[in-house]
Write an enzyme that holds these catalytic residues in place. Sequence first.
Site, mmCIF file in Angstrom:
data_model
loop_
_atom_site.group_PDB
_atom_site.id
_atom_site.type_symbol
_atom_site.label_atom_id
_atom_site.label_comp_id
_atom_site.label_asym_id
_atom_site.label_seq_id
_atom_site.Cartn_x
_atom_site.Cartn_y
_atom_site.Cartn_z
ATOM 1 N N ALA A 14 51.509 54.302 32.195
ATOM 2 C CA ALA A 14 49.946 54.674 32.213
ATOM 3 C C ALA A 14 49.772 55.953 33.034
ATOM 4 C CB ALA A 14 49.057 53.644 32.590
ATOM 5 N N GLY A 16 50.108 59.241 31.806
ATOM 6 C CA GLY A 16 49.772 60.637 31.239
ATOM 7 C C GLY A 16 48.313 61.007 31.626
ATOM 8 N N ARG A 20 43.782 65.634 25.354
ATOM 9 C CA ARG A 20 42.817 65.608 24.168
ATOM 10 C C ARG A 20 41.550 64.791 24.233
ATOM 11 N NH1 ARG A 20 47.130 64.290 19.259
ATOM 12 N NH2 ARG A 20 48.385 63.362 21.197
ATOM 13 N N GLY A 108 49.540 52.081 28.143
ATOM 14 C CA GLY A 108 48.387 52.022 28.470
ATOM 15 C C GLY A 108 47.405 52.644 27.756
ATOM 16 N N GLY A 146 59.050 59.589 15.667
ATOM 17 C CA GLY A 146 60.575 59.502 15.798
ATOM 18 C C GLY A 146 60.946 58.464 14.596
ATOM 19 N N ASN A 176 59.201 54.766 15.069
ATOM 20 C CA ASN A 176 59.576 54.028 16.392
ATOM 21 C C ASN A 176 58.182 54.003 17.255
ATOM 22 O OD1 ASN A 176 60.402 53.344 19.216
ATOM 23 N ND2 ASN A 176 60.876 55.521 19.781
ATOM 24 N N ASN A 233 44.311 58.761 21.328
ATOM 25 C CA ASN A 233 44.733 60.013 21.805
ATOM 26 C C ASN A 233 43.427 60.836 22.311
ATOM 27 O OD1 ASN A 233 47.424 59.509 22.029
ATOM 28 N ND2 ASN A 233 47.473 60.031 19.730
ATOM 29 N N ALA A 386 -1.859 36.607 31.424
ATOM 30 C CA ALA A 386 -1.278 37.733 30.935
ATOM 31 C C ALA A 386 -1.618 38.934 32.178
ATOM 32 C CB ALA A 386 -1.993 38.224 29.716
ATOM 33 N N ARG A 446 -11.669 38.186 44.532
ATOM 34 C CA ARG A 446 -12.349 39.230 43.752
ATOM 35 C C ARG A 446 -13.674 39.647 44.166
ATOM 36 N NH1 ARG A 446 -12.356 35.869 38.247
ATOM 37 N NH2 ARG A 446 -14.284 34.866 38.364
#
Length: 483
Positions: A14, A16, A20, A108, A146, A176, A233, A386, A446
């Site tokens: 993992a 790399g 892209r 990965g 490959g 492969n 990728n 409410a 109130r």
Amino acid sequence: MNANERPLDVVILAAGQGTRMKSAVPKVLHPVAGRPMVAWAVKAAQEVGARQVVVVTGHGADQVEAALNGSGVMFARQEKQLGTGHAFLCGLDALTDHQGADVLVLYGDTPLLRLETLRALLDDHRERDSAFTILTGELPDASGYGRIIRDRQGNVERIVEHKDASALERTVREFNSGVYLLDSRATDLAHRITNNNASGEYYLTDLLGLYRAQGSEVHAFKLDDPGEVIGANDRTGLAEAEGIIRQRITTDHMRAGVTIHMPETVYIEDTVTLGRDVTLEPGVILRGQTSLADDVTVGAYAVISDSILEAGAVVKPHSVLEGARVGPGSDVGPFARLRPGTVLGVGVHIGNFVETKNAQLAAGVKAGHLAYLGDVTIGEETNVGAGTIVANYDGVNKHRTAVGAGVFIGSNSTLIAPRTVGDAAFIAAGSAVHDDVPEGAMAVARGKQRTIEGWSRRYWGGLREQVNGKLPWLAAWLGKQGD
């Protein structure tokens, strides 16, 4: 030790960059159905029975290691990107015990590889008592991959990269995947890989020749679905991978007794658990450690994260739940929001545009409309009118309020925390409650209403010229009143 008794270690490559993706985020951390891509490889490795899992990091190593912290894996850093063979060797050197173990190589950025496939690969490798098994696939056009070149006995003779393949070799459809299962000689042989090539890199594929030079056969295990090893990728590949995993998840749930309307619109992460006869309407999103018990219904476009819904609960459309628990037979929404720490008892009703946070509501509580209930405990069968607000924040600190059982809270009331309201108390509509309310008492907080007869005529009459042409209905009313 026979083949079936050998331990299994896994090395996940993992390191790399993934240019892209065009992202500051390391490629393997881009999420697919709720998990970073590399976490899918870790999950598969652990579920297949790995004794040790090493993740080889490189680009964005700190980020990758932080994301996998606590997942039970080890890390090896490839400080210089010297090829796949070098990355594999870094991983092998991090293993604490090399004795007698098979070594599986994963990647990965291939989140689609199924656990069932890895188990079948492992079984085939051990039934043959193989030294080296390659996971392969077959495509009508394997351009870019490959090619697997087999000998007359059907064993793998060599791997030819596409750019190096002859016209005849390019017609080979078997490719492969890069997923290898190796016996315990892998550590010794990996140290013999050289970089005597045009790129000056150490290639993992060179292991094949090293095994064959020792007289070992190299076998291939062919995938039924070659799509399992297709890497993500770029962003389009990421979306395609997520679509495949989402379809797998929804299909598995439907086969287990869940009704999902328009499953292509529903998003369920694989950490979610669903009981029998759960119903999900279109557009539902279920994330994280979410659990839905039997007979739960979730309405269209609801979003539920890290929450527990008990049997028979109903979440109506467009509601959002985060870190909440909904008791049996309770209903939520539409357009409700339950924030972390919310716990609803049996048969609680949370209606439209009600928000709760760190709120515990006992059995039978009803809050039907337009309320905010924060840092509050509410007893059984209390009715919340409410527009009720529990004002829990004084600008510096949050404060709790305790409301007893059987309380009636009138509409448009404000409870200024910290407050205690006793059982069976009444709070008159429109009250701003700033003192505790004893059991059985009524609080009215109130201003007293005054009614002034004729006020409108006198007020608006003085503004008649301004009203004309702007408020026709009022001008007409004033005309009927006279001076």
